[in-house]
Design a protein around this motif. Structure first.
Motif, PDB file in Angstrom:
ATOM      1  N   HIS A 169      19.755 -55.859  -4.200  1.00 13.74           N
ATOM      2  CA  HIS A 169      18.179 -56.303  -4.365  1.00 13.74           C
ATOM      3  C   HIS A 169      17.363 -56.251  -3.231  1.00 13.74           C
ATOM      4  CE1 HIS A 169      17.311 -57.030  -8.893  1.00 13.74           C
ATOM      5  NE2 HIS A 169      18.952 -56.952  -8.849  1.00 13.74           N
ATOM      6  N   CYS A 194      15.333 -53.349  -2.245  1.00 15.19           N
ATOM      7  CA  CYS A 194      13.924 -53.088  -2.883  1.00 15.19           C
ATOM      8  C   CYS A 194      13.078 -53.736  -1.950  1.00 15.19           C
ATOM      9  CB  CYS A 194      13.957 -53.996  -4.510  1.00 15.19           C
ATOM     10  SG  CYS A 194      14.925 -53.100  -5.692  1.00 15.19           S
ATOM     11  N   LYS A 195      13.478 -54.311  -0.845  1.00 12.57           N
ATOM     12  CA  LYS A 195      12.415 -54.829   0.179  1.00 12.57           C
ATOM     13  C   LYS A 195      11.931 -53.582   1.109  1.00 12.57           C
ATOM     14  CE  LYS A 195      12.501 -59.443  -0.702  1.00 12.57           C
ATOM     15  NZ  LYS A 195      11.509 -60.163  -1.252  1.00 12.57           N
ATOM     16  N   ARG A 214      10.282 -50.736   1.774  1.00 12.77           N
ATOM     17  CA  ARG A 214       9.504 -49.758   1.140  1.00 12.77           C
ATOM     18  C   ARG A 214       9.192 -48.641   1.981  1.00 12.77           C
ATOM     19  NH1 ARG A 214       5.844 -51.912  -1.913  1.00 12.77           N
ATOM     20  NH2 ARG A 214       6.233 -53.712  -2.968  1.00 12.77           N
ATOM     21  N   CYS A 255      13.368 -52.954  -9.844  1.00 13.88           N
ATOM     22  CA  CYS A 255      12.573 -53.102  -8.503  1.00 13.88           C
ATOM     23  C   CYS A 255      12.765 -51.788  -7.366  1.00 13.88           C
ATOM     24  CB  CYS A 255      13.121 -54.197  -7.784  1.00 13.88           C
ATOM     25  SG  CYS A 255      14.921 -54.130  -7.129  1.00 13.88           S
ATOM     26  N   ASN A 280       9.876 -50.102  -6.211  1.00 14.33           N
ATOM     27  CA  ASN A 280       9.180 -50.696  -4.777  1.00 14.33           C
ATOM     28  C   ASN A 280       9.318 -49.649  -3.878  1.00 14.33           C
ATOM     29  OD1 ASN A 280       8.684 -53.008  -5.821  1.00 14.33           O
ATOM     30  ND2 ASN A 280       9.580 -54.229  -4.334  1.00 14.33           N
TER      31      ASN A 280
END
Ligand SMILES: *[C@@H]1O[C@H](CO)[C@@H](O)[C@H](O)[C@H]1NC(C)=O
Ligand SMILES: *[C@@H]1O[C@H](CO)[C@@H](O)[C@H](O)[C@H]1NC(C)=O
Ligand SMILES: *[C@@H]1O[C@H](CO)[C@@H](O)[C@H](O)[C@H]1NC(C)=O
Ligand SMILES: *[C@@H]1O[C@H](CO)[C@@H](O)[C@H](O)[C@H]1NC(C)=O
Ligand SMILES: *[C@@H]1O[C@H](CO)[C@@H](O)[C@H](O)[C@H]1NC(C)=O
Ligand SMILES: *[C@@H]1O[C@H](CO)[C@@H](O)[C@H](O)[C@H]1NC(C)=O
Ligand SMILES: *[C@@H]1O[C@H](CO)[C@@H](O)[C@H](O)[C@H]1NC(C)=O
Ligand SMILES: *[C@@H]1O[C@H](CO)[C@@H](O)[C@H](O)[C@H]1NC(C)=O
Ligand SMILES: *[C@@H]1O[C@H](CO)[C@@H](O)[C@H](O)[C@H]1NC(C)=O
Ligand SMILES: *[C@@H]1O[C@H](CO)[C@@H](O)[C@H](O)[C@H]1NC(C)=O
Ligand SMILES: *[C@@H]1O[C@H](CO)[C@@H](O)[C@H](O)[C@H]1NC(C)=O
Ligand SMILES: *[C@@H]1O[C@H](CO)[C@@H](O)[C@H](O)[C@H]1NC(C)=O
Length: 815
Positions: A419, A422-423, A425, A444, A447
């Motif tokens: 996950h 998903c940070k 960007r 996610c 994102n």
């Protein structure tokens, strides 16, 4: 307004003084220039101009030498400079004027004895460099780059002892460098790159004691590296990539005052370990030793050079753990490429001390363990083809995460989709393929859908539905989720991916109607739906067919049924083009930039290999690179019926057509004979009747074909390609005749014991070209790089290698 005017004596003196000074200056400026062009120089220039096929009204010439004429002072001509005192022509720069001729030994150019600068770059000059060039003894700058000059460099070049700059790069010069070069002691820049020079470099380079830049890449220089080169104290820049240098690298006695900044020895045959004395190049900024045979442990001492910014050690035989030693926080390192070596063990946590590191490529090693959290601060991170299995602690660095290009493919990752991705960007390229990631593909993803351009999740164990998160994915060029366990329908939001060029969902459990709605994606080149549970018809009367740019479609091994109207293929405009590859250079085409004829997705000037899977008769194949002229339709193993649409004959670029394992009936369309580039045709296991169109015999590229298991009748066409087929390509068509020649001819000798297990029974001996190709790729494993061999031949992807007899050996596991 003049303020109060007081005429004082001193004022007048001052005024007079300035008056005289002014008139002196004026006089000097206005005095006739002694130095009009000299007649002999003017005539020499005009004669020189007429040695070439110059069209004076052509703008290519007019602005340059076309306007040279007797009615004006030659010192005022374009591209000319004269000495202000003597009027001698001292500079001639006619870069990029298409002279299209040889430089004659008696050229009037050599009458311009006082030339200091001569630039004839990119002039389409051919022939040899005349020895009379040595007459221009005042030359300081000589630039002949980008021409087609051949032969040896004349020894007389050693007469040009004033030369400071010499470029002969990008020609076709050959032979040895004349020893007289050693007399060019004033040279500070010497460029010989991209010619055919051979044998050894000058034995004593050290005489060129003013040399700063030395480029000789892309030649055939041999021998050990001349250590005398490193003794030139002024040298800053050495580029010797792409030669045949070999042996260990001997740095000699490196002076601590060495000014060397750039050293590229890539693509040679150097070997041995890197001697730790390399750390004495205290000003080194860029080091490229890639694609040699250097071995030994990680050259730790290298990284003590604080000025070093870019290091490329890729493609060597270094092994053992990566040991960065004591890293100084003032290290400038920002790009490090250690890919394609045999480094093993974990990535040391100390890597976090390289505060400027942005691009890291560790792919194709034997690294294992955790991916240090620090690495999420990279911009480009390639860890492909290792044995990494988990991610280190991330929390702190994630705020600074800026990865744009993340490649974690072919490792040992397992468990749910990470996950933390998903940070990211700004993510543009994500490849997680060939791992054991499982569970669902998370929502996610949205994102980073805005920035993502290439998303590859192939060959994992992802299950559930593909989430409907592509609304904002307007930059997505390629999506590959093939070989997972995904189910349900294709997300409708894919319709927003207006840049989509490749969509591959093969080998899942998607259960959906044919996504006709994707037909509006104007860039879609490659659509692979193979081996799912898609159902229904490909054609719906009220839906426009679309798919104008399609080049490869594979819907095989699904539950499709239905018929096609006769015009069905007429919309597929792209397949109607015959694509010719330019064998020489790269070539841009529809958003793809083609490099050596492989299709590469080029986005923001970075290139990504595109890939796709196609399966044939149960054999999974991955095309790592799709050649641009690969145009293929595979509708096999469904339940299509009715006539094969006549409009198939419009797809002039088609190379592979597989309609086998359906229920197509009636005649084979005569228009197939118009597909002159067709190389493989499989119509087997249908209900086709009537004759095989005799005109198919003229299709000279059609080397692989299968008509077996139909109701065909009449004679077999007489073309050479037909005569070369195996009997089995026509079997089970009771009313077909003319088989005697074919079946009689290919008498198969008894197989050797080794072969026998691979040689199949006649019924199973089906055309299996892709499998054949696979077997000839040495040392491949599961995700095969067949594109490499398959497409490496310029104009045919089926070469002699895949001739019948050999392909028989590799048919395996069919049906
Ligand atoms: C010279 O160039 C002009 C302008 O490009 C062209 O129209 C003309 O045909 C050319 N003449 C010759 C002899 O090639
Ligand atoms: C001759 O040169 C002058 C000055 O460069 C130029 O203005 C003129 O057009 C040229 N004449 C011809 C016929 O090219
Ligand atoms: C020759 O070229 C060099 C480098 O471009 C330049 O510095 C020099 O002024 C030129 N000399 C003449 C005479 O044009
Ligand atoms: C010079 O040669 C190139 C290719 O060899 C050709 O395209 C061009 O038309 C030629 N130009 C002239 C002026 O002859
Ligand atoms: C140069 O030599 C060629 C023969 O090699 C001759 O045809 C030509 O007239 C000569 N040119 C000059 C300027 O002497
Ligand atoms: C080269 O120089 C020599 C002596 O200066 C002269 O005799 C000869 O004609 C020159 N060659 C050319 C091609 O100009
Ligand atoms: C020029 O070089 C040639 C060959 O190296 C030599 O024979 C000749 O004497 C040289 N001429 C001058 C004027 O230096
Ligand atoms: C270099 O120059 C010297 C003196 O000018 C001359 O004697 C020698 O022959 C030249 N060497 C070469 C290789 O041209
Ligand atoms: C996705 O972005 C949102 C908004 O910035 C953020 O709160 C969330 O944590 C991100 N999701 C993941 C899984 O990182
Ligand atoms: C698409 O972008 C818009 C505007 O940035 C945003 O409001 C929306 O939530 C995004 N949709 C998805 C599915 O990411
Ligand atoms: C096609 O197959 C579907 C089931 O997948 C079936 O309902 C339908 O009747 C078939 N259509 C035709 C025209 O055979
Ligand atoms: C083949 O193509 C030609 C011209 O493109 C066309 O006239 C002809 O009808 C086509 N043949 C068949 C059998 O479709």
């Amino acid at each position: 307004m003049i303020p109060s005017q007081s005429y004082s004596f001193s004022g007048i003196v001052v005024t007079l003084y300035f008056f005289f000074l002014f008139s002196f200056v004026l006089h000097t400026l206005a005095s006739p220039k002694v130095h009009y062009c000299r007649d002999d120089q003017r005539d020499a220039l005009l004669e020189f101009k007429h040695e070439f096929p110059v069209n004076e009204s052509d703008p290519n010439f007019y602005d340059m030498i076309g306007s040279w004429n007797k009615s004006s002072d030659c010192c005022s001509w374009k591209r000319i400079k004269c000495d202000s005192k003597s009027g001698q022509v001292i500079s001639l720069d006619i870069a990029s004027v298409p002279l299209n001729n040889t430089l004659k030994p008696n050229s009037s150019l050599f009458k311009l004895q006082y030339l200091q600068n001569l630039t004839l770059s990119d002039c389409n000059l051919y022939g040899e460099i005349p020895s009379s060039l040595g007459n221009l003894s005042h030359l300081t700058n000589l630039n002949l780059v980008y021409n087609k000059l051949v032969g040896q460099v004349p020894a007389s070049i050693g007469n040009l002892t004033q030369l400071r700059y010499l470029s002969l790069s990008y020609n076709q010069l050959s032979g040895k460098i004349p020893v007289s070069f050693a007399n060019l002691t004033k040279l500070f820049a010497l460029y010989l790159s991209y010619n055919y020079f051979e044998s050894e470099l000058l034995p004593d380079m050290s005489r060129l004691h003013n040399l700063e830049d030395f480029g000789a890449s892309g030649n055939s220089f041999v021998g050990p590296f001349p250590p005398s080169l490193f003794t030139i104290p002024s040298l800053q820049w050495i580029q010797l990539g792409g030669n045949h240098f070999k042996g260990p690298l001997d740095f000699g006695n490196i002076s601590l005052s060495s000014r060397l900044q750039i050293l590229s020895l890539r693509d040679n045959k150097f070997d041995g370990p890197i001697h730790e004395s390399i750390s004495k190049f205290l000003n080194l900024e860029q080091l490229d030793l890639s694609n040699n045979s250097f071995f030994g442990p990680f050259p730790t001492s290298l990284l003590t050079i604080l000025s070093l910014r870019r290091v490329n050690l890729a493609g060597n035989k270094f092994k053992g753990p990566i040991d960065f030693g004591n890293i100084s926080s003032s290290s400038s390192l920002s790009v490090l490429d250690l890919s394609h070596n045999k480094f093993d063990g974990p990535v040391p946590e100390s890597i976090s001390k390289f505060l400027n590191l942005e691009d890291l490529d560790l792919s194709n090693n034997k690294l294992e363990g955790k991916v240090p959290g620090f690495l999420w601060r990279m911009v480009l991170l390639k860890l492909s083809h290792n044995s990494f299995s988990s991610f280190g602690k991330l929390s702190k660095v994630l705020d600074q995460a800026q990865i744009r290009d993340l490649r974690l493919d072919s490792n040992s990752f397992r468990g749910p989709f990470p996950h933390s991705i998903c940070k990211l960007r700004s993510l543009e390229f994500l490849d997680l393929s060939n791992n054991s990631f499982s569970g669902s593909i998370p929502l996610c993803l949205r994102n980073f859908t805005k920035s993502i351009q290439v998303l590859i999740l192939r060959n994992n164990k992802f299950s559930g539905v593909l989430p409907d998160v592509f609304v904002n994915a307007t930059n997505l060029h390629a999506l590959d989720v093939s070989r997972n366990r995904l189910e349900g329908k294709l997300p409708k939001s894919l319709i927003n991916c207006e840049f989509m060029e490749l969509l591959n969902v093969a080998g899942n459990k998607f259960k959906d109607k044919f996504p006709s709605w994707l037909g509006s994606l104007l860039r879609l080149n490659v659509l692979i739906l193979r081996s799912n549970q898609f159902y229904g018809s490909l054609y719906h009367p009220h839906i426009s067919i679309g798919f104008q740019m399609l080049k490869v479609i594979d819907v095989s091994h699904n539950d499709f049924n239905g018929t096609f109207p006769t015009f069905y293929f007429s919309n597929w405009l792209e397949m109607r083009q015959r694509i010719t590859l330019n064998p020489e250079d790269g070539d841009t085409y529809m958003g793809y930039q083609i490099d050596t004829n492989d299709l590469q997705l080029v986005i923001d000037s970075r290139s990504y290999p595109t890939s796709m899977d196609m399966v044939h008769k149960g054999v999974d194949t991955e095309f790592e690179k799709i050649r641009r002229d690969f145009i293929a339709i595979d509708l096999s193993e469904n339940r299509f019926y009715g006539k094969i649409p006549e409009s198939i004959g419009l797809l002039k670029g088609l190379r592979l057509l597989n309609l086998s394992g359906n229920a197509f009936a009636s005649n084979i369309p005569l228009s197939l004979a118009n597909l002159t580039t067709l190389e493989a045709l499989d119509l087997s296991r249908n209900q086709l009747s009537g004759q095989i169109p005799l005109d198919l015999g003229i299709l000279s590229f059609l080397s692989i074909m299968d008509f077996s298991h139909n109701n065909l009748e009449g004679p077999i066409p007489r073309g050479t390609q037909f005569q070369r087929q195996n009997c089995s390509s026509f079997m089970d068509n009771p009313k077909l005749y003319g088989l005697d020649e074919i079946c009689g001819k290919t008498h198969v000798p008894n197989p050797t014991p080794q072969e026998s297990e691979k040689v199949l029974e006649p019924e199973e001996q089906v055309i299996n070209w892709i499998a054949a190709a696979i077997a000839y790729v040495p040392g491949v494993f599961c995700g095969l790089v067949i594109g490499h061999i398959f497409f490496s031949h310029k104009h045919e992807w089926f070469t002699e290698k895949f001739s019948r007899n050999k392909s028989r050996l590799v048919i395996r596991g069919t049906h």
